[in-house]
Design a protein around this motif. Structure first.
Motif, PDB file in Angstrom:
ATOM      1  N   ARG A  68      10.504  19.882  36.154  1.00  0.00           N
ATOM      2  CA  ARG A  68      10.849  20.302  37.516  1.00  0.00           C
ATOM      3  C   ARG A  68       9.594  20.721  38.275  1.00  0.00           C
ATOM      4  O   ARG A  68       9.426  20.376  39.445  1.00  0.00           O
ATOM      5  N   LEU A  69       8.703  21.448  37.623  1.00  0.00           N
ATOM      6  CA  LEU A  69       7.467  21.871  38.278  1.00  0.00           C
ATOM      7  C   LEU A  69       6.572  20.686  38.619  1.00  0.00           C
ATOM      8  O   LEU A  69       6.023  20.603  39.718  1.00  0.00           O
ATOM      9  N   PHE A  70       6.418  19.754  37.673  1.00  0.00           N
ATOM     10  CA  PHE A  70       5.589  18.581  37.936  1.00  0.00           C
ATOM     11  C   PHE A  70       6.211  17.686  39.006  1.00  0.00           C
ATOM     12  O   PHE A  70       5.505  17.091  39.811  1.00  0.00           O
TER      13      PHE A  70
ATOM     14  N   GLY B 112       7.950  18.756  41.515  1.00  0.00           N
ATOM     15  CA  GLY B 112       7.662  19.420  42.781  1.00  0.00           C
ATOM     16  C   GLY B 112       6.235  19.145  43.250  1.00  0.00           C
ATOM     17  O   GLY B 112       5.980  18.990  44.445  1.00  0.00           O
ATOM     18  N   LEU B 113       5.301  19.065  42.315  1.00  0.00           N
ATOM     19  CA  LEU B 113       3.928  18.748  42.691  1.00  0.00           C
ATOM     20  C   LEU B 113       3.792  17.312  43.172  1.00  0.00           C
ATOM     21  O   LEU B 113       3.060  17.036  44.108  1.00  0.00           O
ATOM     22  N   VAL B 114       4.496  16.398  42.524  1.00  0.00           N
ATOM     23  CA  VAL B 114       4.415  14.983  42.887  1.00  0.00           C
ATOM     24  C   VAL B 114       5.025  14.747  44.270  1.00  0.00           C
ATOM     25  O   VAL B 114       4.459  14.060  45.114  1.00  0.00           O
TER      26      VAL B 114
END
Length: 78
Positions: A71-73, A75-77
């Motif tokens: 989920r965090l990655f 959001g970064l993408v």
């Protein structure tokens, strides 16, 4: 020294709608994670049939951690 204008701008109707939809989406996303944690023991018994209950529970929590990190990655993408 310049004086700062403390003018508050009110949100438009469209901005309030976007904020509300975003808040509902975030709440539903965290609801999924909370439900998974509450049923982690049941999921560990069903999907990770290991000899030790502790190891199957750790595997179940590792799936949760993988989803949370993804989920965090994501959001970064995006």
């Amino acid at each position: 020294m310049e004086q700062q204008n403390n003018v508050q701008q009110s949100l438009t109707r469209e901005e309030m709608r976007i904020f509300g939809i975003s808040a509902i989406g975030g709440a539903l996303e965290f609801y999924d994670f909370i439900v998974y944690i509450f049923f982690a023991q049941v999921l560990a018994q069903l999907f990770f049939n290991a000899t030790s209950t502790v190891s199957s529970l750790l595997l179940s929590f590792s799936v949760f951690a993988t989803g949370y990190v993804a989920r965090l990655f994501g959001g970064l993408v995006f």
